[in-house]
Write a protein that holds these residues in place. Structure first.
Motif, PDB file in Angstrom:
ATOM      1  N   ARG A 166      83.416  79.909  97.736  1.00 23.78           N
ATOM      2  CA  ARG A 166      82.831  81.244  97.552  1.00 23.78           C
ATOM      3  C   ARG A 166      83.827  82.347  97.934  1.00 23.78           C
ATOM      4  O   ARG A 166      83.724  83.471  97.451  1.00 23.78           O
ATOM      5  N   VAL A 167      84.760  82.018  98.802  1.00 19.76           N
ATOM      6  CA  VAL A 167      85.697  83.038  99.289  1.00 19.76           C
ATOM      7  C   VAL A 167      86.501  83.636  98.126  1.00 19.76           C
ATOM      8  O   VAL A 167      86.735  84.842  98.066  1.00 19.76           O
ATOM      9  N   SER A 168      86.842  82.758  97.166  1.00 21.14           N
ATOM     10  CA  SER A 168      87.644  83.257  96.046  1.00 21.14           C
ATOM     11  C   SER A 168      86.826  84.188  95.133  1.00 21.14           C
ATOM     12  O   SER A 168      87.389  84.862  94.278  1.00 21.14           O
ATOM     13  N   LEU A 169      85.507  84.198  95.329  1.00 17.98           N
ATOM     14  CA  LEU A 169      84.663  85.054  94.489  1.00 17.98           C
ATOM     15  C   LEU A 169      84.428  86.442  95.103  1.00 17.98           C
ATOM     16  O   LEU A 169      83.804  87.301  94.488  1.00 17.98           O
ATOM     17  N   LEU A 170      84.968  86.649  96.303  1.00 19.35           N
ATOM     18  CA  LEU A 170      84.784  87.954  96.951  1.00 19.35           C
ATOM     19  C   LEU A 170      85.357  89.071  96.064  1.00 19.35           C
ATOM     20  O   LEU A 170      86.396  88.886  95.441  1.00 19.35           O
ATOM     21  N   PRO A 171      84.668  90.204  95.997  1.00 20.91           N
ATOM     22  CA  PRO A 171      85.157  91.278  95.123  1.00 20.91           C
ATOM     23  C   PRO A 171      86.558  91.757  95.517  1.00 20.91           C
ATOM     24  O   PRO A 171      86.822  92.003  96.689  1.00 20.91           O
ATOM     25  N   LYS A 172      87.423  91.872  94.507  1.00 18.17           N
ATOM     26  CA  LYS A 172      88.793  92.330  94.754  1.00 18.17           C
ATOM     27  C   LYS A 172      88.908  93.827  94.529  1.00 18.17           C
ATOM     28  O   LYS A 172      89.866  94.462  94.927  1.00 18.17           O
ATOM     29  N   GLU A 179      76.665  84.282  92.751  1.00 20.01           N
ATOM     30  CA  GLU A 179      76.920  83.159  93.675  1.00 20.01           C
ATOM     31  C   GLU A 179      77.009  83.635  95.133  1.00 20.01           C
ATOM     32  O   GLU A 179      76.898  82.844  96.060  1.00 20.01           O
ATOM     33  N   LEU A 180      77.233  84.925  95.330  1.00 25.48           N
ATOM     34  CA  LEU A 180      77.381  85.438  96.698  1.00 25.48           C
ATOM     35  C   LEU A 180      76.068  85.987  97.260  1.00 25.48           C
ATOM     36  O   LEU A 180      76.024  86.459  98.400  1.00 25.48           O
ATOM     37  N   GLU A 181      75.005  85.880  96.475  1.00 26.40           N
ATOM     38  CA  GLU A 181      73.686  86.398  96.862  1.00 26.40           C
ATOM     39  C   GLU A 181      73.289  86.049  98.308  1.00 26.40           C
ATOM     40  O   GLU A 181      72.905  86.941  99.074  1.00 26.40           O
ATOM     41  N   PRO A 182      73.389  84.761  98.726  1.00 26.26           N
ATOM     42  CA  PRO A 182      72.915  84.435 100.082  1.00 26.26           C
ATOM     43  C   PRO A 182      73.708  85.127 101.198  1.00 26.26           C
ATOM     44  O   PRO A 182      73.226  85.215 102.328  1.00 26.26           O
TER      45      PRO A 182
END
Ligand code: SAM
Length: 276
Positions: free
Chosen positions: A20-26, A42-45
């Motif tokens: 999930r870390v790679s999906l953090l907004p850039k 995917e980051l909802e929770p």
């Protein structure tokens, strides 16, 4: 829009599953001290904790999740993730814009146009801003050039910020705000320059703009246009409607503001109109 800070990744990589870390907004948008963060489903929770970390590292008081802007009054639709106060003062090009980021549109992509309006304005000319918002385009003209402005905004909540911004920037002797539908604005043949900062149905307002314009005037005509109709449109439609109302129209310049939807551009055309 900015680039992710290593510190944010460092903190959150200890708390989130690695994939999930790679999906953090850039990238995100900062308006005053409010952040607008695009977050993948995917980051909802983890959304509240993520928002908190971004706010603390970047130094923002409130975080909103990016949504969509819709409707006639261009109202944004955001989810509040962190903090509670969504009213802020954003300073850009020496102009102070106070607004409620959760309820009033402010597009960072339009910054070039806000700066350009300060450049094209002339001291003392009369500008009518038909879709004033919080003074996005016309505050810079009064602040930097001493243009006189009639600013028309129909949404009462947005209008409150327009009035505050006029005072905040000290241009209360130059700008007069009207809380009304521009179609009901009574004056005719007064404007040296007209701002039509609106999209999708801007052509419906051309007859009104012409009645507000002096016999010769400049109109900054915004609209959305499908790629396949460019470069003829949106000017061809403007010109046709202008001729039906006894005006000639000359295209001076056309600029793309931003992509509005796939294959659709938001453009602005500078047009000189003359009464025939
Ligand atoms: N002109 C600004 C810019 O381009 O950055 C932004 C303005 S925002 C897109 C459009 C504004 O026009 C909204 O605040 C909306 O409430 C206002 N508006 C829409 N229809 C209007 C009308 N018929 N008369 C006056 N204001 C109107």
């Amino acid at each position: 829009t900015q680039v992710i800070k290593p510190r944010i990744r460092e903190i959150l990589s200890k708390e989130l599953p690695p994939e999930r870390v790679s999906l953090l907004p850039k990238h995100w948008v900062q308006i005053g001290d409010v952040l607008i963060l695009p977050l993948r489903p995917e980051l909802e929770p983890y959304k509240r904790r993520i928002a908190e970390v971004y706010a603390q590292v970047i130094g923002a008081k409130t975080v909103l999740r990016k949504g969509h802007i819709h409707g006639e009054t261009r109202k944004p639709d955001y989810e509040l993730l962190y903090g509670k106060d969504t009213v802020t003062v954003h300073v850009e090009n020496g102009v102070k814009y106070k607004l409620d980021v959760a309820r009033v549109m402010f597009s960072p992509a339009n910054v070039k146009e806000r700066v350009r309006m300060a450049e094209v304005a002339k001291p003392g000319e009369l500008v009518v801003d038909m879709f004033a918002g919080i003074g996005h385009l016309s505050l810079p003209m009064a602040v930097h050039k001493g243009a006189r402005v009639i600013a028309i905004e129909k949404n009462p909540y947005t209008f409150r910020f327009l009035v505050e911004n006029i005072w905040l920037n000290g241009v209360q002797d130059l700008m007069t705000p009207y809380n009304m539908d521009n179609r009901d604005f009574p004056a005719e043949n007064i404007a040296d320059r007209i701002l039509m900062g609106y999209v999708v149905t801007t052509h419906e307002f051309i007859p009104k703009a012409l009645s507000i314009a002096k016999d010769e005037a400049i109109i900054h005509y915004h609209n959305t246009v499908p790629e396949k109709l460019r470069p003829e449109e949106p000017f061809a439609t403007f010109k046709r409607i202008a001729r039906e109302h006894g005006y000639d129209a000359e295209k001076l310049k056309e600029l793309v503001i931003k992509r509005y939807a796939p294959g659709v551009w938001h453009v602005v055309v500078d047009i000189r109109v003359y009464k025939r």
